[in-house]
Write an enzyme that holds these catalytic residues in place. Sequence first.
Site, mmCIF file in Angstrom:
data_model
loop_
_atom_site.group_PDB
_atom_site.id
_atom_site.type_symbol
_atom_site.label_atom_id
_atom_site.label_comp_id
_atom_site.label_asym_id
_atom_site.label_seq_id
_atom_site.Cartn_x
_atom_site.Cartn_y
_atom_site.Cartn_z
ATOM 1 C CB SER A 1 -44.428 -68.680 -35.796
ATOM 2 O OG SER A 1 -43.495 -69.349 -35.185
ATOM 3 C CB THR B 1 -40.212 -78.984 -37.877
ATOM 4 O OG1 THR B 1 -40.284 -78.063 -36.754
ATOM 5 C CG2 THR B 1 -39.913 -78.237 -38.994
ATOM 6 C CB CYS B 2 -40.531 -82.282 -33.859
ATOM 7 S SG CYS B 2 -38.851 -81.668 -33.776
ATOM 8 C CG ASN B 3 -38.622 -78.263 -31.631
ATOM 9 O OD1 ASN B 3 -39.285 -78.722 -30.454
ATOM 10 N ND2 ASN B 3 -37.544 -78.858 -31.548
ATOM 11 C CB SER C 1 -33.065 -74.544 -34.148
ATOM 12 O OG SER C 1 -33.593 -74.572 -35.548
ATOM 13 C CB ILE D 1 -36.390 -87.540 -35.916
ATOM 14 C CG1 ILE D 1 -36.819 -86.380 -36.256
ATOM 15 C CG2 ILE D 1 -35.476 -87.563 -34.815
ATOM 16 C CD1 ILE D 1 -35.819 -84.921 -36.601
ATOM 17 N N GLY D 2 -35.436 -90.382 -36.622
ATOM 18 C CA GLY D 2 -35.333 -92.020 -36.144
ATOM 19 C C GLY D 2 -33.781 -92.241 -37.014
#
Length: 392
Positions: A7, A49-51, A112, A197-198
Amino acid sequence: MGIQIISISHKIAPLHVREMFAFTEEQQKHMMQEITEHLEVSECIVLSTCNRTEMYVYSDSESKGCVFNLMEDVLLGEAGAQDEEDIGNYLLFYHGKKAIHHLFQVAAGLDSMVIGEDQILGQVKTAHKQAREAGTTGVYLNTFFRMAVTGAKKVKTETELSKTSVSTATLALKVAEEELGTLKDKKVLIIGATGKIGGIVLMNIQSLHQADIYVTTRKNKLIQTKHGNDEFTTIDYEDRYEYLDQMDVVISATSSPHYTLTYSKMKKQLTTAKRRVFVDLAVPMDIEAKISAVDDTCYYNIDDFTRIAKENNQKKLREAEAASGILDEYELQFEQWMVFQKSLSVMGKVRDNFVKVAEHKGVEKAFDHFFYWVRENNTPEDLETFFQCLDH
């Protein structure tokens, strides 16, 4: 032998590191297929994902070190990060029970940046679907991901965790509101409203605020919104700089590999003196960070939401404890299933032998033979556990 994970996430990896591992669907597919070509790895799913970016594999190999090395080679190779100094400091490794616990926590939003956020569950399901379509997953990871999703759904329905969920998309609006006092009658430009997301940003600002909304779109591309709400102005993406000076808030959330807004072009356009907020929800980044040097301009990116996320997370700790209790049950069920699945061939041999003895000497003798075999092939501790299980 078992499940292993590497990860790269918001836990220890800064934004510039996570950007290197922001893979496209094609890259994810390529990695999954590449690693399952090795005899040591039979199944693989990549979650990006973004994170976080994570690689999940199932392996029959007894050498988990060898498998982790293969996984690391594929991940770093795809990211072009093999020679990146200290990159190993940002990798987290999970195996066995810890790997099982990790996915259940991730799917339920407990791992998260914003505890309990809803988007991750859909992203976990999408990652699983992509792996099935790529042909890189089988009975172990299929069951693993299905049970993690089922557990996360139960958390969602039986706790208040997701009912007060705050995603990065809603945090973007929160910081803009904090900086400007209100978003009522403010001009807000969303770049990337056709993306996940947008799209959430657009939906949230439509339902919660009375802002004057602008969204960019490519030529001939329609923007579909929930309930058909289209109370926004559509502008061509190519004309985005021409509208900047009017805007109070600009939120960008695309999957573009390059900047959607560069500092030099923005600075030329921002001629009216007023307070503005720029929020970058993309990984890699959409908005050149130097924009914060412009007077009376606030700039936020994904990493800047950590403080707000922590405040929100404190309120959710009690619900998170209840969620963990639910997930513990599902983790145990999966571990039991996995032991059972791995033991199918052994059970088959025992059953065949039992039937053979029963045919010749009767069922009672077959049971005696079975228990004698158990006694002779186990330690006293294992025997005690075995008979405790039978006594339940």
